[in-house]
Design a protein around this motif. Structure first.
Motif, PDB file in Angstrom:
ATOM      1  N   GLN A  69      -6.728  -6.719   1.651  1.00 28.06           N
ATOM      2  CA  GLN A  69      -5.828  -6.645   2.790  1.00 28.06           C
ATOM      3  C   GLN A  69      -5.252  -5.246   2.892  1.00 28.06           C
ATOM      4  O   GLN A  69      -5.441  -4.401   2.053  1.00 28.06           O
ATOM      5  CB  GLN A  69      -4.721  -7.684   2.674  1.00 28.06           C
TER       6      GLN A  69
ATOM      7  N   ILE B 141       1.928   8.968  -5.879  1.00 27.34           N
ATOM      8  CA  ILE B 141       3.081   8.068  -5.951  1.00 27.34           C
ATOM      9  C   ILE B 141       3.429   7.833  -7.424  1.00 27.34           C
ATOM     10  O   ILE B 141       2.589   7.353  -8.176  1.00 27.34           O
ATOM     11  CB  ILE B 141       2.758   6.717  -5.273  1.00 27.34           C
ATOM     12  N   PRO B 142       4.647   8.170  -7.838  1.00 29.16           N
ATOM     13  CA  PRO B 142       5.024   7.896  -9.227  1.00 29.16           C
ATOM     14  C   PRO B 142       5.216   6.394  -9.443  1.00 29.16           C
ATOM     15  O   PRO B 142       5.999   5.767  -8.740  1.00 29.16           O
ATOM     16  CB  PRO B 142       6.361   8.634  -9.403  1.00 29.16           C
ATOM     17  N   LEU B 143       4.501   5.835 -10.395  1.00 26.95           N
ATOM     18  CA  LEU B 143       4.598   4.396 -10.695  1.00 26.95           C
ATOM     19  C   LEU B 143       4.586   4.221 -12.217  1.00 26.95           C
ATOM     20  O   LEU B 143       3.567   3.838 -12.792  1.00 26.95           O
ATOM     21  CB  LEU B 143       3.404   3.650 -10.076  1.00 26.95           C
TER      22      LEU B 143
ATOM     23  N   ALA C  16       3.746  -2.690 -12.298  1.00 31.30           N
ATOM     24  CA  ALA C  16       3.947  -2.249 -10.912  1.00 31.30           C
ATOM     25  C   ALA C  16       2.718  -1.486 -10.431  1.00 31.30           C
ATOM     26  O   ALA C  16       2.289  -1.634  -9.275  1.00 31.30           O
ATOM     27  CB  ALA C  16       5.195  -1.381 -10.810  1.00 31.30           C
TER      28      ALA C  16
ATOM     29  N   ALA D  70      -0.060  -4.113  -9.798  1.00 34.18           N
ATOM     30  CA  ALA D  70       0.218  -4.888  -8.586  1.00 34.18           C
ATOM     31  C   ALA D  70      -0.015  -4.038  -7.342  1.00 34.18           C
ATOM     32  O   ALA D  70      -0.539  -4.533  -6.325  1.00 34.18           O
ATOM     33  CB  ALA D  70       1.650  -5.405  -8.618  1.00 34.18           C
ATOM     34  N   ALA D  71       0.364  -2.770  -7.409  1.00 35.42           N
ATOM     35  CA  ALA D  71       0.176  -1.893  -6.248  1.00 35.42           C
ATOM     36  C   ALA D  71      -1.310  -1.724  -5.930  1.00 35.42           C
ATOM     37  O   ALA D  71      -1.705  -1.705  -4.758  1.00 35.42           O
ATOM     38  CB  ALA D  71       0.819  -0.533  -6.519  1.00 35.42           C
TER      39      ALA D  71
ATOM     40  N   LEU E  92      -3.786  -3.922  -6.872  1.00 34.35           N
ATOM     41  CA  LEU E  92      -4.340  -5.223  -6.492  1.00 34.35           C
ATOM     42  C   LEU E  92      -3.904  -5.655  -5.091  1.00 34.35           C
ATOM     43  O   LEU E  92      -4.617  -6.388  -4.411  1.00 34.35           O
ATOM     44  CB  LEU E  92      -3.915  -6.292  -7.516  1.00 34.35           C
ATOM     45  N   SER E  93      -2.727  -5.207  -4.671  1.00 33.46           N
ATOM     46  CA  SER E  93      -2.254  -5.594  -3.339  1.00 33.46           C
ATOM     47  C   SER E  93      -2.613  -4.564  -2.279  1.00 33.46           C
ATOM     48  O   SER E  93      -2.196  -4.678  -1.129  1.00 33.46           O
ATOM     49  CB  SER E  93      -0.743  -5.815  -3.362  1.00 33.46           C
TER      50      SER E  93
ATOM     51  N   GLN F 290      -1.834  -1.331  -2.015  1.00 27.85           N
ATOM     52  CA  GLN F 290      -0.879  -0.294  -1.638  1.00 27.85           C
ATOM     53  C   GLN F 290      -1.266   1.082  -2.151  1.00 27.85           C
ATOM     54  O   GLN F 290      -0.773   2.085  -1.655  1.00 27.85           O
ATOM     55  CB  GLN F 290       0.514  -0.657  -2.138  1.00 27.85           C
ATOM     56  N   VAL F 291      -2.067   1.106  -3.204  1.00 25.87           N
ATOM     57  CA  VAL F 291      -2.654   2.366  -3.660  1.00 25.87           C
ATOM     58  C   VAL F 291      -4.148   2.122  -3.891  1.00 25.87           C
ATOM     59  O   VAL F 291      -4.595   0.966  -3.947  1.00 25.87           O
ATOM     60  CB  VAL F 291      -2.000   2.908  -4.957  1.00 25.87           C
TER      61      VAL F 291
END
Lengths: 317, 524
Positions: B12, B228-230, B235, B238-239, B241-242, B244-245
């Motif tokens: 997605q 992006i600092p993660l 986190a 998840a970023a 897998l979802s 967002q990165v």
């Protein structure tokens, strides 16, 4: 009321002084060198000494404190050791983000907590009371960082409905957030709201249950008041204590959300604080703790004044 | 939990074509002004993207260790008569992102920025990151716009490696920003293949290609690169897998099966990284007996540890990775042989009735430390099985760095005879010399264990005085052979720099290096 307000304001000064001393000393106690994060791991002893002198860390502790407070009085919180950026800008930017998160969580938590608590108190010992009690105990018992991870897995990873991290498009946030920012806010705010829902509902349940069993409530009914009017009286009697609990909860929401902000990569004061601790960034650590502590002091003041305004007995005591 | 649930991952998220979003492990965007902070990750993402150095690493191959190549200098040579004088030919026609020219004067200005605290442009923050990287440099001058002379304190053939650390920022840009590095940080200017377009501290940095980059083959193909600092591993996972990165650094081993099962790609490769126990050689240390050192090395079941790490490691066969150009042919075979370990320990006077007791400093986390607690507990078990009882002293990572700098003789280490420390081993100095050189014994340098050996000193001197790269490589091999044959460290494993990425990421070649090339990447 004015003299009460003045007395409370004067009392804030020694508290603020105590807070500043504790903030300053606490971060000095921890082991390790605050310059470790910015020095190459193989920096020589001379380079370390020069760096320490450049940041004023070679001075005696009392002198460091005097310089720090003197700068604070001029609005200068120093510069972050790790980033070189002004601490004030870093802290207030992060506090704004945390405040948005805390207020959002409070907007979710307080009405739900009050409603559930009142229901449970009104129908004390009923099945509904037991159900609300179970929900509120679960709320305060479930580790909220764990809940945050579960919500991310369901709503971000599996369903793809909401973002899992960050606060939305960077650098453009203000109080008039757009939809994209709102989407980023939902999961951390809901996660953060769970504990205060439990605490507020337990408090309101106990208060309303106790007040409903008091003689004056029976007297009100005997005078022919409607059930709604009686409940208004009960609510007013419970408001003072409930307000006190909610005020403190708001303080906790702002300063106590390190884990939630870490799980959601939320750029707030908790996240900033954890980075400052990890990097032993003394100026940033001191500035963040000081601002959060003073926020607590301010919240206590506001709650006390509000309590006094609602309930004259508080003022007299 | 992420692993259990990722089976339901749905693709997605509307993604812009040609934008690569990277979740770093750093908690902040690395320093943007030139010389970066945040260690190897800072140089990887903010260093060799926005900036160049005179000498660079060849990052085009995944199959062989990286070697030095010309960067902003096209060639260099040491003076045949005076081995302290070097001449660098500056690349012609290179411009900074702001349009100003890069010349030999630019190099002088940048070196003053790091080394001359009386210069107007001296920046303590960049100096803290760069000064110790070029210990050989004594002086420098521009002979003409395209010729630079650097003089070293003593003959030092490792100078090109040292200069590969030093990034060149623009004087014109600094002047345009009121000579204020804090302002420059928001709008930096280098000569690198990427231009920093937007920067929100602690949240994101966005880069776009520099179309006029001097090396046409390295003009980026992507439209944009977003950092992006993660710092939190869950986190990051998840970023990714979802959606967002598109790329995360250092995925946690337990999330990797879920990622691969859902089509995400795990990229890894050997690189110059070392996970060791650095051993004390102070008087009274049990590690002074070579039989004990060899026994400990033979007691470690490295293949078993590989299972613990999801296979993301290269079992140590020496101090350098087995594929290193400097590995050589050591005679001591670093392997799992507990019986031989017991025999050596018995020979040294230890046995079931008289176990050897050692104390080791370890940290619960840290840059490059991999998974230090379970790994050290694994080692503790392995060593116990041959008769070595390990007591741990666990300290926080930053405190660990301080204790490492302090050295084995410092009271603060409370008698520890070992320290679990990971090392960047990409060049001769940081890779080998700094750990064991006599003049770098802690706290004057990073020789934690106070080791000092005339034969090793001679090898280090040869490295510094061998100016022919091929001959220098040969000396490096002999040096490494001594590292292994004398079992100077407890050599355990090498990290493989795992990174997880969306299958949409194409064209990435993971070099055997701490740094990587992002110019070849496209997004499908």
């Amino acid at each position: 009321m004015f003299s009460y307000l003045l007395r409370r304001l004067i009392l804030v000064l020694p508290v603020a002084f105590g807070v500043s001393v504790i903030c300053f000393l606490l971060v000095q106690i921890a082991p390790g060198d605050p310059l470790t994060a910015i020095m190459p791991v193989d920096a020589t002893a001379e380079e370390q000494a020069a760096m320490r002198a450049a940041y004023g860390l070679d001075k005696p502790l009392p002198l460091q404190y005097v310089i720090w407070v003197g700068n604070l009085a001029q609005g200068d919180m120093g510069r972050s050791i790790a980033t070189g950026r002004p601490v004030a800008a870093e802290v207030f930017g992060a506090v704004q983000n945390s405040l948005l998160l805390a207020v959002s969580a409070a907007v979710i938590a307080f009405p739900i907590g009050i409603f559930l608590g009142f229901l449970a108190g009104y129908f004390r010992d009923s099945a509904l009371d037991k159900a609300v009690t179970a929900v509120s105990i679960a709320g305060v018992s479930v580790p909220n960082y764990w809940l945050g991870i579960v919500l991310v897995i369901i709503f971000s990873v599996n369903l793809g409905w909401l973002p899992s991290m960050g606060a939305g498009p960077g650098g453009s946030r203000d109080w008039s957030w757009n939809w994209e920012h709102m989407r980023h806010l939902v999961l951390p705010a809901v996660t953060l709201a769970v504990v205060p829902i439990g605490i507020v509902s337990r408090t309101v349940r106990a208060l309303s249950g106790d007040i409903l069993s008091m003689d004056f409530v029976q007297a009100l009914y005997a005078k022919g008041m409607t059930r709604f009017d009686v409940l208004i009286h009960v609510g007013r009697n419970a408001a003072s204590t409930a307000l006190s609990v909610m005020g403190l909860q708001l303080g906790y929401l702002l300063g106590g959300s390190i884990l939630i902000e870490t799980v959601f990569n939320w750029p707030g004061s908790g996240f900033l604080l954890s980075n400052a601790i990890f990097q032993r960034d003394l100026p940033l650590l001191q500035g963040t703790i000081l601002v959060l502590a003073l926020f607590f002091v301010a919240m206590n003041l506001i709650v006390d004044v509000a309590q006094a305004a609602i309930d004259p007995r508080v003022k007299r005591s | 939990m992420l692993m259990l649930s990722a089976g339901l991952v749905s693709a997605q998220g509307a993604l812009a074509q040609g934008t690569l979003r990277i979740g770093m492990t750093a908690a902040d965007i690395p320093l943007t002004t030139g010389q970066t902070d945040q260690g190897g990750e800072g140089m990887r993402f903010m260093g060799y993207t926005v900036y160049d150095s005179l000498v660079e690493w060849d990052l085009t191959s995944a199959d062989k260790p990286s070697t030095l190549i010309p960067g902003l200098a096209t060639e260099w040579a040491v003076d045949a008569e005076d081995k302290t004088k070097w001449i660098f030919r500056i690349r012609e026609g290179v411009t900074f992102h702001d349009g100003s020219d890069f010349t030999a004067e630019s190099v002088v200005w940048n070196l003053d920025k790091l080394l001359d605290d009386s210069s107007e442009q001296y920046d303590p923050r960049q100096a803290a990151q760069g000064k110790s990287r070029i210990p050989a440099v004594a002086s420098y001058r521009a002979i003409d716009p395209l010729t630079l002379e650097i003089t070293t304190k003593t003959p030092d053939a490792t100078l090109p490696y040292q200069l590969a650390w030093i990034l060149m920022s623009s004087k014109a840009n600094w002047e345009a920003h009121d000579k204020d590095w804090e302002q420059v940080a928001m709008e930096p200017s280098g000569t690198g293949p990427w231009k920093l377009e937007e920067f929100v501290p602690r949240e994101r940095a966005e880069m776009v290609p520099f179309a006029e980059y001097w090396d046409e083959t390295r003009v980026p193909k992507l439209d944009k690169l977003v950092l992006i600092p993660l710092p939190e591993p869950n986190a990051r996972a998840a970023a990714l897998l979802s959606g967002q990165v598109d790329w995360i650094e250092a995925p946690a081993p337990d999330t990797i099966p879920a990622m691969t099962a859902n089509g995400f790609v795990i990229s890894s490769n050997a690189y110059p990284h070392n996970w060791t126990w650095h051993l004390s050689r102070l008087e009274g240390s049990p590690w002074n007996d070579i039989r004990v050192r060899k026994a400990a090395n033979l007691a470690i079941d490295r293949e078993g540890m590989g299972a613990l790490l999801g296979g993301l490691m290269v079992p140590a066969k020496g101090f350098l990775p087995p594929g290193s150009q400097w590995f050589g042919k050591p005679s001591f075979d670093v392997r799992y042989d507990p019986e031989e370990a017991k025999r050596l320990l018995a020979e040294a006077g230890y046995g079931p009735d008289k176990p050897l007791k050692v104390k080791a400093l370890i940290s619960p986390s840290g840059s490059g430390q991999m998974l230090p607690l379970p790994m050290n507990e694994y080692i503790q078990q392995n060593l116990a099985e041959v008769g070595i009882d390990v007591e741990f002293m666990v300290v926080e990572w930053n405190q660990m760095i301080n204790l490492w700098r302090a050295g084995a003789a410092d009271p603060a280490v409370e008698g520890s005879q070992s320290i679990n420390f990971t090392y960047f081993i990409q060049d001769p100095f940081t890779g080998l010399i700094r750990h064991l050189s006599c003049d770098l014994i802690a706290p004057n340098g990073t020789n934690w264990g106070h080791y000092c050996d005339p034969e090793m000193e001679d090898l280090f001197s040869q490295i510094r005085n061998t100016f022919d790269p091929a001959e220098q490589d040969e000396v490096m091999r002999r040096t490494h052979e001594k590292f292994v044959d004398d079992a100077l460290f407890l050599m355990v494993t090498h990290d493989v720099a795992p990174r997880a990425m969306s299958p949409r990421v194409k064209g990435f070649v993971q070099a055997q290096n701490w740094y990587q090339n992002f110019s070849s990447i496209t997004m499908e």
